[in-house]
Design a protein around this motif. Structure first.
Motif, mmCIF file in Angstrom:
data_model
loop_
_atom_site.group_PDB
_atom_site.id
_atom_site.type_symbol
_atom_site.label_atom_id
_atom_site.label_comp_id
_atom_site.label_asym_id
_atom_site.label_seq_id
_atom_site.Cartn_x
_atom_site.Cartn_y
_atom_site.Cartn_z
ATOM 1 N N HIS A 164 0.860 -1.167 0.000
ATOM 2 C CA HIS A 164 0.000 0.000 0.000
ATOM 3 C C HIS A 164 0.902 1.223 0.000
ATOM 4 O O HIS A 164 1.381 1.650 1.048
ATOM 5 N N GLY A 165 1.123 1.755 -1.186
ATOM 6 C CA GLY A 165 2.097 2.812 -1.357
ATOM 7 C C GLY A 165 3.180 2.322 -2.306
ATOM 8 O O GLY A 165 3.140 1.186 -2.757
ATOM 9 N N ARG A 166 4.123 3.200 -2.566
ATOM 10 C CA ARG A 166 5.159 2.829 -3.526
ATOM 11 C C ARG A 166 6.511 3.277 -3.032
ATOM 12 O O ARG A 166 6.627 4.202 -2.260
ATOM 13 N N GLN A 170 8.995 -0.048 -7.369
ATOM 14 C CA GLN A 170 7.569 -0.279 -7.597
ATOM 15 C C GLN A 170 7.245 -1.117 -8.830
ATOM 16 O O GLN A 170 6.138 -1.615 -8.965
ATOM 17 N N TRP A 175 1.299 -2.986 -6.288
ATOM 18 C CA TRP A 175 1.062 -1.949 -5.282
ATOM 19 C C TRP A 175 -0.273 -1.272 -5.544
ATOM 20 O O TRP A 175 -0.869 -1.384 -6.616
ATOM 21 N N ASP A 177 -2.023 2.599 -4.606
ATOM 22 C CA ASP A 177 -1.669 3.891 -4.040
ATOM 23 C C ASP A 177 -2.624 4.974 -4.525
ATOM 24 O O ASP A 177 -3.285 4.819 -5.545
ATOM 25 N N ASN A 180 -0.503 10.664 -4.634
ATOM 26 C CA ASN A 180 -0.074 11.658 -3.653
ATOM 27 C C ASN A 180 0.529 12.882 -4.321
ATOM 28 O O ASN A 180 0.228 14.016 -3.959
ATOM 29 N N TYR A 210 4.847 8.373 1.610
ATOM 30 C CA TYR A 210 3.762 9.200 1.083
ATOM 31 C C TYR A 210 3.979 10.655 1.476
ATOM 32 O O TYR A 210 3.690 11.575 0.708
#
Lengths: 362, 362
Positions: A164-166, A170, A175, A177, A180, A210
Motif C-alpha cells: 500500500h504505497g510505492r 515499484q 502496489w 496507491d 499523492n 507518502y
DNA sequence: GCTTGTATCCAAAACGTTTTGGCTTAGAAT
DNA sequence: ATTCTAAGCCAAAACGTTTTGGATACAAGC
C-alpha cells in the motif's frame, strides 16, 4: 518414563469430532475419491452420484477440514497483514478504513486475513515465520519506508505480496496507491490560484514515503508557478498524525502572513480548523483550509462543511484493491500496480471550476 | 479424459520448497521422531542430540509446517473475529482500540487472529464454517445483542469463545466488559450533585446491550436521588455513533433548561462540545459536559481539555483481556468474566472529590 | 468377435507433522 | 549370571484431505 514438552500444550480435548470425508464415503458406499471429486466439481463423477454426495454432505453437515486441505494443496487461502505495534502508534483511523476494504474483498474470494501486530524489531521475523511455516499464501505491506526491509525480504523470498504505497522498486511488485504527488500538486496550485502568498503545510510523518512525495509535490508546484520556497511554512507531524493538528496550527497562526493551511489528512485539518476558529480567523473568509480527505467513514464532516477544501480518495477502495491484487498473485495471474483515483471536492463558497475556484483571496 | 474442478484453483506453483523435518532427519541421521521430540522439549532425547537438532534447525532454517501441525494436533492456534459488515457500519474507532489490545495479547501467546467481515445475514454461516472446517480454536464475539444468535450457536457447539459485553447468559461463557451500569450511575449522580436540573443524555445504539444498560443506570440514578424521569431528555444515536453527536446536541440545545449533556462516547462528546460552543454556551461555566472516555489513542483531547468530565476505561485493556480469556478456554483452564476497571477523571475547574465535584451549578 | 472409446469409479500415495508403543543398550540390583 | 531400570532412540500409525494412475463396464465401430 518420558515426560511431556516443556511448554505444556494441553489439548482442547472433548472437541465433538466433525464429520469427515470418510464418514460420508461410508454412508454412501462410495470411495473418498468420489466424494472429493464430486464436491470439487470434477467431470468424472456421474450426475446422480454427485447429487447424492452433495445432498448427503449437506444433510450430515460435512465441511472439508481446512487443515488437511492446506497440507495437501500447499495453499492456505489466507493472507497476512502484519501491523507495526510500536507501542501505541499503529492505531490510526486511516488504517481502519483500509481494513474495511481489505476484509470486504477477502470475504468475496473466500480468503482469510490473518492479522498480527509486532514490534518493529521483530516484524521481519514474523514475515519469515509466516513464509516458512506455510500459514499464509501472501502478504499485505503497509506504510512502506525507503528501502523497506520487508519488501527486500518478500522479493527475495519470491512470495506474493502487495504494497500500500510505492517506493523505488515499484515495478517489481504489485502496489496500490493514491496519487499523492498529483493531489498535492493540484491542491497547492489551487491555493496559489486563489492569491494566497503564504501557506502553512502540515504534512504527515516523513519516515513514510507518502509524506515525502507530498512535500515534493508542494514544492514543485511552487516552483512551477514561480513562487519561492519560503512561501510555505513546513510542519511535520509524527505518525499517526494526532495531537499534531491543533498544536502545529497554533504554531503557524503566530505568523499572521499565513493565510492558507494545507493538511496531509482530514483528521489534522479538522483539528486545525478548531485552532483557526479559536484564533478568531474565519475559514472561507480570511483564511483557506485545504486537505486530503481519505473518506474516513466515522468522521462527521457535517460540522465543518464548507470550511475545508479537499481532494477525496477512498481508502476503502484502496483496501479492496490491495486484496484483489495479492490474490491475483497467489493465483498466478499477472502483477500490476493500481492507482486509486481521487475526486476534487470543494467546500462552499467556491467560485469557478475545481482547480481555479474556491475561497478567492487577494 | 477428466477435466478440472469448475472453480479453477490453479496452484501457486514454483513455491521454493521449505525444509522439512525429513530433511533435517536425513541431515543428522536421526529419526524424524527424535527431531520432533527434541524440538518440542521432551525429556527422552539426550542433551547432545537435542543441541545437535536445535543447531541444525537454526542452520537450515527449519520451521515446522503449521498446516501439518494443525492437522495432527487438531489445534490451529488461531482465533476468529468476525466483524459485522452492514455496509459501512463496522468501522468504528472504538473497535480499533479493542483490536490493538487483541493483537498485542495474541502475539504474546503466539496465536493468530483471523479476521473476517460478513453481512449480518451471513454471519452465523461464517461461525459454522469456522467451527466445522477446523480453521480456528475459538472466537471473539463483539457487540452482543439481546439473545444473540451467535452466542446461542457457540454455546450449542461447545467451542471456546469470549464476549465483549454481557447479556443474560453471562454465567455460561467468558466475557469482558466495562462497568457500564456503575459508570453511568455515577456520572448521573455527579451531574445531579452539581445542581443540574435538566440533562440531555445522548446514548449509543440500543440494539446493543451496553446502551440499554447505560440508559437503565441513568434512570436508576435519577430515581435513587429523587429526581423525576423527565429530568433527562433522552436521545439515541445509531451505531457507530457518528453524525449523531453534533445534530443531537443541537436538538437538545433548543431547550434552554438543559444545562448538562451526558454522552455515551467521547466521540459524541467532542462533537457535542463543538455544537455547544457554537451556540455560545460555555462548558464548565454555564453548561456541563460529561462522558465515557474509552481512551481512543488517536483522539486528541488536548483541545477540549478541561471542558469535558469523563470516566476513563481502556478499551485496549479490554482487548487484551478478551484474548487472554479465550486462549485460557482453548487451553482448558477455567472460564471467567472480566470487568475492566474504570477511572474517574475530571476536567479542569473541578472542585471537591471525584464524585461530588466538577462544574458546580446552582 | 475384437478393438476402441467413454463414462464412472476407486486404491494408494502423498502432504509434514505428532504420538504410540515399542526396542536397544548400559549399568544397577539381585 | 540374571533381572531390572532408565536413558535414548525409532518405525509406524494417524490426522483428513487431494491427486495420480489405473480399473471396470458398456456401447460403438470395424
Amino acid at each position: 518414563m518420558t515426560t511431556g514438552p516443556n511448554r505444556s500444550r494441553k489439548h482442547a480435548g472433548a472437541q465433538n469430532r466433525n464429520v469427515t470425508i470418510k464418514d460420508l464415503a461410508a454412508e454412501l458406499n462410495v470411495s473418498i475419491t468420489t466424494i472429493s471429486r464430486a464436491l470439487n466439481g470434477y467431470t468424472d463423477v456421474g450426475e446422480k452420484t454427485r447429487k447424492k454426495v452433495i445432498d448427503a454432505a449437506r444433510r450430515l453437515g460435512y465441511t472439508p477440514n481446512r487443515n488437511a486441505q492446506r497440507l495437501v494443496t500447499r495453499r492456505s487461502h489466507s493472507i497476512a497483514w502484519v501491523q507495526a505495534d510500536d507501542d501505541n502508534k499503529f492505531v490510526d483511523p486511516h488504517f481502519v478504513e483500509v481494513m474495511a476494504g481489505v476484509l470486504r474483498e477477502a470475504r468475496i474470494d473466500h480468503y482469510d486475513i490473518v492479522m498480527t501486530s509486532e514490534t518493529p524489531e521483530r516484524q521481519l521475523a514474523a514475515y519469515e515465520r509466516y513464509v516458512r511455516d506455510g500459514s499464509v499464501d501472501g502478504f499485505i505491506v503497509d506504510l512502506p519506508r525507503p528501502n523497506d526491509p520487508r519488501i527486500n525480504f518478500l522479493l527475495e523470498a519470491d512470495v506474493p505480496f502487495v504494497v500500500h504505497g510505492r517506493e523505488d522498486r515499484q515495478d517489481r511488485y504489485g502496489w496500490v496507491d493514491v496519487d499523492n504527488y498529483g493531489n498535492f500538486y493540484n491542491l497547492t496550485k489551487l491555493i496559489l490560484a486563489n492569491g494566497h502568498k503564504r501557506i502553512a503545510f502540515i504534512n504527515g510523518d516523513e519516515r513514510f514515503l507518502y509524506a515525502t512525495t507530498r512535500r515534493q509535490a508542494v514544492y514543485d508546484a511552487l516552483r512551477d508557478l514561480g513562487h519561492p520556497p519560503e512561501t510555505v511554512m513546513y510542519l511535520e507531524g509524527t505518525h499517526p498524525m494526532v495531537e499534531a493538528g491543533f498544536q502545529l496550527t497554533e504554531l503557524a497562526l503566530a505568523d499572521p502572513s499565513i493565510t492558507a493551511f494545507l493538511y496531509s489528512s482530514i483528521l489534522l485539518a479538522t483539528e486545525g480548523l478548531t485552532a483557526v476558529s479559536r484564533a478568531g480567523r474565519v475559514p472561507g473568509q480570511d483564511v483557506m483550509i485545504a486537505s486530503m480527505n481519505d473518506e474516513l467513514q466515522y468522521l462527521n464532516l457535517a460540522p465543518v462543511d464548507g470550511q475545508i477544501t479537499y481532494v477525496r480518495s477512498s481508502l476503502r477502495t484502496a483496501g479492496r484493491a490491495l486484496v484483489a491484487e495479492v490474490i491475483r498473485q497467489c493465483e498466478r495471474k499477472k502483477t500490476s500496480g493500481t492507482l486509486i483515483p481521487s475526486l476534487f471536492d470543494l467546500g462552499e463558497g467556491v467560485s469557478g471550476d475545481a482547480i481555479a475556484g474556491s475561497v478567492h483571496f487577494a
